[in-house]
Design a protein around this motif. Structure first.
Motif, mmCIF file in Angstrom:
data_model
loop_
_atom_site.group_PDB
_atom_site.id
_atom_site.type_symbol
_atom_site.label_atom_id
_atom_site.label_comp_id
_atom_site.label_asym_id
_atom_site.label_seq_id
_atom_site.Cartn_x
_atom_site.Cartn_y
_atom_site.Cartn_z
ATOM 1 N N ARG A 81 37.065 28.326 -9.932
ATOM 2 C CA ARG A 81 36.128 27.360 -10.491
ATOM 3 C C ARG A 81 35.212 28.063 -11.466
ATOM 4 N NH1 ARG A 81 35.597 25.251 -4.694
ATOM 5 N NH2 ARG A 81 37.112 23.569 -4.708
ATOM 6 N N SER A 82 35.155 27.523 -12.678
ATOM 7 C CA SER A 82 34.230 28.086 -13.670
ATOM 8 C C SER A 82 32.848 27.461 -13.547
ATOM 9 C CB SER A 82 34.778 27.887 -15.086
ATOM 10 O OG SER A 82 34.972 26.520 -15.334
ATOM 11 N N LYS A 83 32.771 26.276 -12.955
ATOM 12 C CA LYS A 83 31.491 25.616 -12.707
ATOM 13 C C LYS A 83 31.670 24.693 -11.508
ATOM 14 C CE LYS A 83 32.318 21.898 -15.970
ATOM 15 N NZ LYS A 83 31.824 21.134 -17.081
ATOM 16 N N PRO A 84 30.595 24.379 -10.803
ATOM 17 C CA PRO A 84 30.726 23.517 -9.621
ATOM 18 C C PRO A 84 31.028 22.073 -10.011
ATOM 19 C CG PRO A 84 28.441 24.084 -9.999
ATOM 20 C CD PRO A 84 29.243 24.871 -10.983
ATOM 21 N N SER A 85 31.542 21.308 -9.050
ATOM 22 C CA SER A 85 31.801 19.885 -9.275
ATOM 23 C C SER A 85 30.487 19.158 -9.509
ATOM 24 C CB SER A 85 32.510 19.273 -8.072
ATOM 25 O OG SER A 85 33.768 19.872 -7.907
ATOM 26 N N SER A 86 30.546 18.015 -10.130
ATOM 27 C CA SER A 86 29.343 17.290 -10.538
ATOM 28 C C SER A 86 28.671 16.546 -9.396
ATOM 29 C CB SER A 86 29.689 16.288 -11.637
ATOM 30 O OG SER A 86 30.220 16.957 -12.746
ATOM 31 N N TRP A 87 29.308 16.407 -8.249
ATOM 32 C CA TRP A 87 28.723 15.626 -7.158
ATOM 33 C C TRP A 87 28.799 16.429 -5.870
ATOM 34 C CZ3 TRP A 87 32.293 13.854 -10.587
ATOM 35 C CH2 TRP A 87 33.609 14.131 -10.260
ATOM 36 N N GLY A 88 27.987 16.023 -4.924
ATOM 37 C CA GLY A 88 27.968 16.693 -3.633
ATOM 38 C C GLY A 88 27.411 18.107 -3.748
ATOM 39 N N THR A 93 35.426 17.404 -4.536
ATOM 40 C CA THR A 93 35.731 16.577 -5.695
ATOM 41 C C THR A 93 35.371 15.131 -5.381
ATOM 42 O OG1 THR A 93 37.981 16.166 -4.962
ATOM 43 C CG2 THR A 93 37.636 18.091 -6.376
ATOM 44 N N LEU A 94 35.508 14.263 -6.341
ATOM 45 C CA LEU A 94 35.175 12.858 -6.135
ATOM 46 C C LEU A 94 36.065 12.228 -5.061
ATOM 47 C CD1 LEU A 94 33.584 10.347 -6.981
ATOM 48 C CD2 LEU A 94 35.287 9.959 -8.757
ATOM 49 N N PHE A 95 37.328 12.576 -5.030
ATOM 50 C CA PHE A 95 38.275 12.003 -4.072
ATOM 51 C C PHE A 95 38.652 13.010 -2.989
ATOM 52 C CE2 PHE A 95 39.009 9.864 -8.148
ATOM 53 C CZ PHE A 95 38.649 8.594 -7.776
ATOM 54 N N HIS A 96 37.701 13.767 -2.512
ATOM 55 C CA HIS A 96 37.960 14.800 -1.505
ATOM 56 C C HIS A 96 38.332 14.169 -0.165
ATOM 57 C CE1 HIS A 96 37.647 18.728 0.354
ATOM 58 N NE2 HIS A 96 36.985 18.150 1.346
ATOM 59 N N ASN A 97 39.386 14.686 0.440
ATOM 60 C CA ASN A 97 39.838 14.249 1.758
ATOM 61 C C ASN A 97 39.807 15.481 2.653
ATOM 62 O OD1 ASN A 97 41.204 13.425 4.031
ATOM 63 N ND2 ASN A 97 42.857 12.432 2.912
ATOM 64 N N SER A 98 38.924 15.499 3.641
ATOM 65 C CA SER A 98 38.728 16.702 4.459
ATOM 66 C C SER A 98 39.962 17.063 5.283
ATOM 67 C CB SER A 98 37.518 16.519 5.373
ATOM 68 O OG SER A 98 37.735 15.428 6.243
ATOM 69 N N HIS A 99 40.840 16.110 5.532
ATOM 70 C CA HIS A 99 42.044 16.403 6.309
ATOM 71 C C HIS A 99 43.128 17.060 5.448
ATOM 72 C CE1 HIS A 99 44.917 16.051 9.554
ATOM 73 N NE2 HIS A 99 45.779 15.511 8.713
ATOM 74 N N VAL A 100 43.161 16.740 4.171
ATOM 75 C CA VAL A 100 44.240 17.213 3.304
ATOM 76 C C VAL A 100 43.777 18.304 2.343
ATOM 77 C CG1 VAL A 100 45.924 16.495 1.573
ATOM 78 C CG2 VAL A 100 45.352 14.966 3.435
ATOM 79 N N ASN A 101 42.565 18.191 1.811
ATOM 80 C CA ASN A 101 42.087 19.118 0.795
ATOM 81 C C ASN A 101 41.173 20.187 1.403
ATOM 82 O OD1 ASN A 101 41.719 16.086 -0.724
ATOM 83 N ND2 ASN A 101 43.179 17.553 -1.541
#
Length: 110
Positions: A81-88, A93-101
């Motif tokens: 990652r060159s920069k952090p995600s814009s949220w959280g 990521t916006l569509f983060h799934n804790s079980h899969v990602n």
């Protein structure tokens, strides 16, 4: 040329203008009603059953036995990652799934 002249004479006898005759020849001699009827039949007898079968397939596949999660291996080329995600917190990521990602170091719920 004689054939074209004969067609135009015939169209004059039948009461059609030359533009109407040319239009019917270009359209493949299908009327608008016939074309609409064909598309309506295709929609009802091919498209709608195809959509229904696709929905049934998705429904049946979703009730299949769930596969186990893959073991997390922290490869160095992943999660660059060159920069952090814009949220959280910047890791999700916006569509983060804790079980899969996974996060860069591990899965969240481990």
């Amino acid at each position: 040329m004689a054939v074209v002249a004969a067609v135009f004479q015939l169209s004059g006898l039948l009461g059609q203008s030359r533009a109407q005759l040319g239009q019917s020849m270009l359209s493949g001699a299908h009327s608008e009603e016939g074309s609409a009827r064909i598309w309506k039949a295709l929609t009802h007898f091919i498209v709608l059953p195809g959509v229904g079968l696709s929905m049934l397939n998705g429904f049946l596949k979703s009730h299949h036995a769930e596969h186990g999660r893959l073991e997390f291996i922290a490869y160095p080329h992943l999660h660059i990652r060159s920069k952090p995600s814009s949220w959280g917190d910047g890791n999700h990521t916006l569509f983060h799934n804790s079980h899969v990602n996974p996060l860069p170091t591990r899965y969240e719920d481990e």
